[in-house]
Design a protein around this motif. Sequence first.
Motif, PDB file in Angstrom:
ATOM      1  N   VAL A  99      -0.182  24.637   2.853  1.00 33.21           N
ATOM      2  CA  VAL A  99       0.373  23.449   2.200  1.00 33.21           C
ATOM      3  C   VAL A  99      -0.624  22.303   2.355  1.00 33.21           C
ATOM      4  O   VAL A  99      -1.563  22.356   3.144  1.00 33.21           O
ATOM      5  CB  VAL A  99       1.736  23.051   2.815  1.00 33.21           C
ATOM      6  N   ASP A 100      -0.411  21.244   1.572  1.00 31.48           N
ATOM      7  CA  ASP A 100      -1.219  20.030   1.670  1.00 31.48           C
ATOM      8  C   ASP A 100      -0.526  19.050   2.607  1.00 31.48           C
ATOM      9  O   ASP A 100       0.650  18.717   2.411  1.00 31.48           O
ATOM     10  CB  ASP A 100      -1.389  19.385   0.288  1.00 31.48           C
ATOM     11  N   TRP A 101      -1.253  18.592   3.619  1.00 30.28           N
ATOM     12  CA  TRP A 101      -0.710  17.642   4.588  1.00 30.28           C
ATOM     13  C   TRP A 101      -1.164  16.236   4.219  1.00 30.28           C
ATOM     14  O   TRP A 101      -2.348  15.941   4.207  1.00 30.28           O
ATOM     15  CB  TRP A 101      -1.155  18.006   6.001  1.00 30.28           C
ATOM     16  N   HIS A 102      -0.201  15.357   3.932  1.00 35.81           N
ATOM     17  CA  HIS A 102      -0.483  13.988   3.515  1.00 35.81           C
ATOM     18  C   HIS A 102      -0.492  13.055   4.724  1.00 35.81           C
ATOM     19  O   HIS A 102       0.151  13.345   5.743  1.00 35.81           O
ATOM     20  CB  HIS A 102       0.567  13.522   2.511  1.00 35.81           C
ATOM     21  N   PRO A 103      -1.175  11.918   4.629  1.00 33.21           N
ATOM     22  CA  PRO A 103      -1.137  10.946   5.736  1.00 33.21           C
ATOM     23  C   PRO A 103       0.281  10.407   5.929  1.00 33.21           C
ATOM     24  O   PRO A 103       0.994  10.168   4.948  1.00 33.21           O
ATOM     25  CB  PRO A 103      -2.111   9.857   5.293  1.00 33.21           C
ATOM     26  N   VAL A 104       0.670  10.220   7.171  1.00 32.42           N
ATOM     27  CA  VAL A 104       2.040   9.785   7.458  1.00 32.42           C
ATOM     28  C   VAL A 104       2.314   8.395   6.893  1.00 32.42           C
ATOM     29  O   VAL A 104       3.474   8.023   6.663  1.00 32.42           O
ATOM     30  CB  VAL A 104       2.312   9.828   8.978  1.00 32.42           C
TER      31      VAL A 104
END
Length: 251
Positions: free
Chosen positions: A17-22
């Motif tokens: 999956v793609d992990w986005h900045p919090v």
Amino acid sequence: MTTQSSLVEIDDLAQPVDWHPVSDCPVTPVLVVMRANLSRFEAFVPHLAACLSPAERARADRFVRPFDQARYVVGRGLLRQLLAGFTQQKPATVVFKPDAGKPSLAHAEGPAFNVSHSGDWIVYAFDSQPVGIDVEQVNPSFTHTDIVHSHFTLAEQQVVRENPAHFYTLWTRKEALLKALGRGLDDDLRSVPALAGSHPLSIKPGESGGTWTVRSFVCAPQYPAALAYRKPAESREVTFYELDETVLAWC
């Protein structure tokens, strides 16, 4: 005990999956998964320990290994930090229901949530409805033959025999769904489906019926994971976020 029938829909094997900045996470989290690497927050253990309750600090002190103690403090402290940001309060004032079952907030309006940790990773799930999450570190030396024989259906056992690596995919699915339903591991795990496809699911009194979705994903290399959530009438997408130090300034 009387049961009613529900449905669980399980996706195919785990996908990256793609992990986005919090920093991109909305104030009101809907179907959100977050991951935290322990090494990134080890320097903040004293800061996170300060927001724990006396009971949580006492529990942390009972861990023998420093690694386990640090992981508990980081995991619980970040949970308080996140929930405080979502409910507009201080981390130390977040109150959890005292029962030993599925964790939830006692007073404040806020999201449903679930937490899992394994090895160096901690994962969190937040939603407006019940949710469950599980992550497992792959251990090549771990022998899971007895677990598969005792807790997997014949069809699930065949999948693991054909590819032993699928054990972790199936196990995380079972755990995530159990946690979403609020059940423990003492439940009949053979009755908890884990293969891809649509399956009937017996719902006990007090549990949420309807259709459940179980999605496998890769938390990190050698860390398969799964998310279980209620499937609404309208389509919803799961969003994945990477926790960093900025979350400590959320509230």
